[in-house]
Design an enzyme around this catalytic site. Structure first.
Site, PDB file in Angstrom:
ATOM      1  N   THR A  40       0.866  -1.288  -0.017  1.00  0.00           N
ATOM      2  CA  THR A  40      -0.199  -0.100   0.006  1.00  0.00           C
ATOM      3  C   THR A  40       0.844   1.240  -0.093  1.00  0.00           C
ATOM      4  OG1 THR A  40      -1.653  -1.258   1.242  1.00  0.00           O
ATOM      5  CG2 THR A  40      -1.827   1.319   1.311  1.00  0.00           C
ATOM      6  N   HIS A  43       2.235   1.865  -3.443  1.00  0.00           N
ATOM      7  CA  HIS A  43       1.352   2.655  -4.297  1.00  0.00           C
ATOM      8  C   HIS A  43       1.253   4.113  -4.087  1.00  0.00           C
ATOM      9  CE1 HIS A  43      -0.767  -0.761  -6.110  1.00  0.00           C
ATOM     10  NE2 HIS A  43      -0.716  -1.460  -5.044  1.00  0.00           N
TER      11      HIS A  43
HETATM   12 ZN    ZN Z   1       0.059  -3.597   5.161  1.00  0.00          ZN
END
Ligand code: ZN
Length: 340
Positions: A40, A43
């Site tokens: 994450t 990203h």
């Molecule tokens: Zn994570």
């Protein structure tokens, strides 16, 4: 305090000075000792379409952490002070039907620390006391830091009964590898993990008792033959987000097989639904953890011999965060832990 901040509407992160979070009556303040870099965060670092759509700027990022409670709000029990903790990074509401029924992980009002509310890549984190998970002495801060992604792996792996079953895992990233270790721990028979990255396949074999398969070189049907399997895998974990891998899972499952899907395709992917229908497959989407039940299961498994430490391949001071993100982008790492 110092924090890693998405400070501008462009790729990158910045180690900046930000104001110390002020806690409310139901919160605790956690002094962060270690954090983990997640997909994450990659990203958000790369500032792809999902990140631009989801993360308000500026934002302190990060949601994998361990630390110590140094301040508690007026409504929080004092005994938490000084406690070593990690915690659930999804902050839920209490208004939705799901939340009021106790299914907190299904609350549509959920906020993500380090995504939509200030995160853990900082010297201090404000967290609702409800989200705090105390760490037993047997779990050090380094393992505490990877409990969030281990929870994703546990949530995925325990979605279906694994005892005596043959499991096919697509994608040998850190969560795929940890899900293999969990499947083994939970009593699966054969655990096969696929990827096209030799570094990660090698790491998988070091962390867990699995059969690593490079699908760019080897045919899964041959692997099944070698293992004495006749009909196909009973359970699949989709951990890659790669459309070709999803197809491969569907093709190599038995009639009535089950798939737990955690990998996120970067764009809409086609699946031959005819195969899904005629094979009567069950597909379950996986996101986050089933909150505290998943935390309980993983702490219990760690106490009873589950060992995922080798999935941590790099330990860096936070001042080197840039190289951490670069190493991760190259795919030649497992989990990367940043020391605060
Ligand atoms: Zn994570």
């Amino acid at each position: 305090m110092h924090a890693l901040v998405k400070a501008y509407d462009k790729p990158g992160l910045w180690l900046d000075q930000v104001v110390l979070p002020r806690i409310g009556p139901d919160d605790v303040l956690i002094e962060i000792s270690k954090t983990g870099i997640c997909g994450t965060d990659m990203h958000i670092y790369a500032w792809d379409e999902w990140a631009r759509r989801t993360v308000p700027v500026p934002m302190v990022v990060g949601h994998e952490y361990a630390g110590k409670v140094v301040e508690v709000g007026a409504n929080v029990r004092k005994s938490l002070l000084g406690q070593r903790v990690s915690g659930e990074g999804h902050v839920v509401g209490n208004q939705s039907r799901a939340a009021r029924a106790g299914r907190f992980h299904l609350d549509p009002q959920t906020q993500g620390i380090g995504v939509t509310i200030p995160g853990a890549f900082a010297e201090y984190l404000c967290l609702p006391a409800f989200n705090v998970v105390p760490l037993p002495d047997s779990i050090d801060d380094e393992i505490g830091t990877i409990l969030d992604p281990l929870g994703n792996a546990v949530h995925t792996a325990l979605s279906f009964d694994l005892i005596g079953e043959d499991v096919l895992i697509a994608g040998a990233g850190p969560i795929g590898i940890m899900s293999a270790a969990v499947a083994r721990h939970a009593g699966a028979r054969h655990v096969v993990i696929t990827d096209i990255n030799p570094y990660r396949l090698n790491l998988a074999a070091q962390v867990a008792d699995v059969v690593p398969v490079d699908v760019s070189r080897e045919d899964l049907a041959d692997v099944m033959g070698r293992l004495g399997m006749k009909e196909g895998f009973d359970i699949g974990f989709e951990m890659s987000g790669a459309p070709a891998a999803i197809e491969q899972l569907v093709d190599h499952l038995v009639m009535g097989g089950k798939i737990a899907m955690l990998g996120i395709p970067s764009r809409p992917a086609t699946v031959d639904w005819t195969k899904v229908v005629f094979k009567m497959l069950t597909i379950k989407g996986i996101y986050g953890r089933e909150m505290f039940e998943t935390w309980h299961k993983m702490l219990a498994m760690l106490a009873s011999g589950l060992d995922v430490r080798k999935v941590i391949t790099h330990r860096l001071p936070v001042s080197d965060f840039q190289s951490g993100f670069e190493i991760m982008r190259e795919g030649s790492s497992g989990k990367i832990v940043l020391n605060w």
